[in-house]
Motif scaffolding. Structure first.
Motif, PDB file in Angstrom:
ATOM      1  N   THR A 185      -9.012   1.551 -13.589  1.00 59.56           N
ATOM      2  CA  THR A 185      -8.212   1.681 -12.372  1.00 59.56           C
ATOM      3  C   THR A 185      -6.912   0.902 -12.556  1.00 59.56           C
ATOM      4  N   TYR A 187      -9.043   4.126  -1.698  1.00 57.48           N
ATOM      5  CA  TYR A 187      -9.996   3.227  -2.343  1.00 57.48           C
ATOM      6  C   TYR A 187      -9.852   1.815  -1.791  1.00 57.48           C
ATOM      7  N   TRP A 234      -9.685  -2.280  -1.867  1.00 55.00           N
ATOM      8  CA  TRP A 234      -9.164  -3.262  -2.820  1.00 55.00           C
ATOM      9  C   TRP A 234     -10.293  -4.219  -3.202  1.00 55.00           C
ATOM     10  N   THR A 269       0.825  -1.206   0.000  1.00 58.06           N
ATOM     11  CA  THR A 269       0.000   0.000   0.000  1.00 58.06           C
ATOM     12  C   THR A 269       0.859   1.256   0.000  1.00 58.06           C
ATOM     13  N   THR A 329      -4.624   5.770  -6.044  1.00 59.78           N
ATOM     14  CA  THR A 329      -5.288   4.593  -5.478  1.00 59.78           C
ATOM     15  C   THR A 329      -5.577   4.746  -3.987  1.00 59.78           C
ATOM     16  N   LEU A 345       1.942   2.160  -3.624  1.00 56.91           N
ATOM     17  CA  LEU A 345       0.949   2.330  -4.673  1.00 56.91           C
ATOM     18  C   LEU A 345       0.871   3.777  -5.153  1.00 56.91           C
ATOM     19  N   PHE A 376      -8.748  -1.035  -7.629  1.00 58.50           N
ATOM     20  CA  PHE A 376      -8.919  -0.036  -6.581  1.00 58.50           C
ATOM     21  C   PHE A 376     -10.150   0.824  -6.900  1.00 58.50           C
ATOM     22  N   GLU A 377     -11.292   0.399  -6.358  1.00 59.01           N
ATOM     23  CA  GLU A 377     -12.529   1.112  -6.668  1.00 59.01           C
ATOM     24  C   GLU A 377     -13.589   0.812  -5.622  1.00 59.01           C
TER      25      GLU A 377
END
Length: 264
Positions: free
Chosen positions: A151, A124, A126, A114, A121, A117, A263-264
């Motif tokens: 994404t 958001y 996972w 993380t 992202t 990233l 990532f949404e």
């Protein structure tokens, strides 16, 4: 009578051990002050005189009154609170919400990933969009699960040696005539320790996909990471795109499991 600088002999008010507490509203320094005095002026006059003192004068005053532990500045309080908050919350700050439990990544590995990233992202959850345990070992199926995504995606591989490694792709995987992606793409490995390999800038061979394989990186005739169409065989090699070493223990490896996270 003591000499605190705030009391006066002619105040006409004699109060024994009057406690005057100001809760962060006396002057720009924002002080919380406690004084014990035997002869005092009115509370309003105390406030006026305290406003005229700076932090150092107040500390000196408390030493003279022999109550050094009874003065605390707002800066001291905020510093202690910030330390406590950091201690309590920092580990949690790097633990995103997952739509499903990961079968491949441990919590501490998720935290490390993380931190690497792309900024877009952050915040958001996972979402597990593909896993060999749910969808089977098929590159065609993998491509189908990417449809409609907008994404970056995180590819996590576990090989038959139990090693964990993979790649962050700046966009979902797709069939392409050539390489695609941006410099957000990177490789990572936990074999044996966690390492991230960012774009070196030497070339733009980020991601390449067709119906027979999925590959990352290039230059010098070798891919940094290559998977076959059955998602069974894989290969890893050093390359110029990411300046990486072999991600797995051996250049050729057998894929045991794969997870892909959006990532949404």
């Amino acid at each position: 009578m003591h000499d605190c600088g705030l009391c006066t002999q002619d105040s006409g008010e004699y109060l024994i051990k009057l406690l005057v507490v100001g809760a962060g509203r006396w002057g720009a320094a924002g002080l919380v002050v406690v004084f014990l005095c035997s002869v005092v002026v009115s509370v309003a006059e105390y406030h006026r005189r305290i406003d005229a003192l700076n932090s150092e004068e107040l500390r000196t005053l408390c030493r003279r009154l022999q109550v050094p532990s009874l003065i605390t500045t707002r800066e001291d309080t905020n510093s202690k609170q910030a330390t406590n908050i950091k201690t309590d919350l920092e580990p949690e700050a790097f633990r995103p919400n997952l739509s499903d439990p990961s079968e491949l990544l441990q919590p501490e590995q998720i935290e490390k990933l993380t931190k690497s990233l792309p900024p877009r992202t952050i915040g958001y959850p996972w979402t597990l969009v593909y896993s060999t345990a749910k969808h089977g070992m098929s590159l065609k199926t993998l491509y189908r699960t990417m449809l409609g995504l907008d994404t970056p995606v995180l590819l996590v591989i576990k090989d038959s040696d139990g090693q964990i490694f993979g790649a962050l792709a700046s966009e979902p995987f797709k069939v392409s005539d050539g390489f695609y992606g941006t410099g957000e793409t990177f490789l990572f490995t936990f074999s044996p320790d966690f390492e991230v390999f960012k774009w070196t800038g030497d070339n733009m061979f980020f991601i390449k996909g067709d119906m027979d394989s999925l590959a990352f990186g290039g230059g010098g005739g070798e891919f940094a990471l290559w998977l076959d169409g059955d998602l069974y065989h894989g290969r890893s090699h050093s390359c110029k795109t990411f300046g990486n070493h072999t991600l797995s223990k051996r250049e050729d490896f057998i894929i045991q499991d794969i997870e892909i996270w959006a990532f949404e």
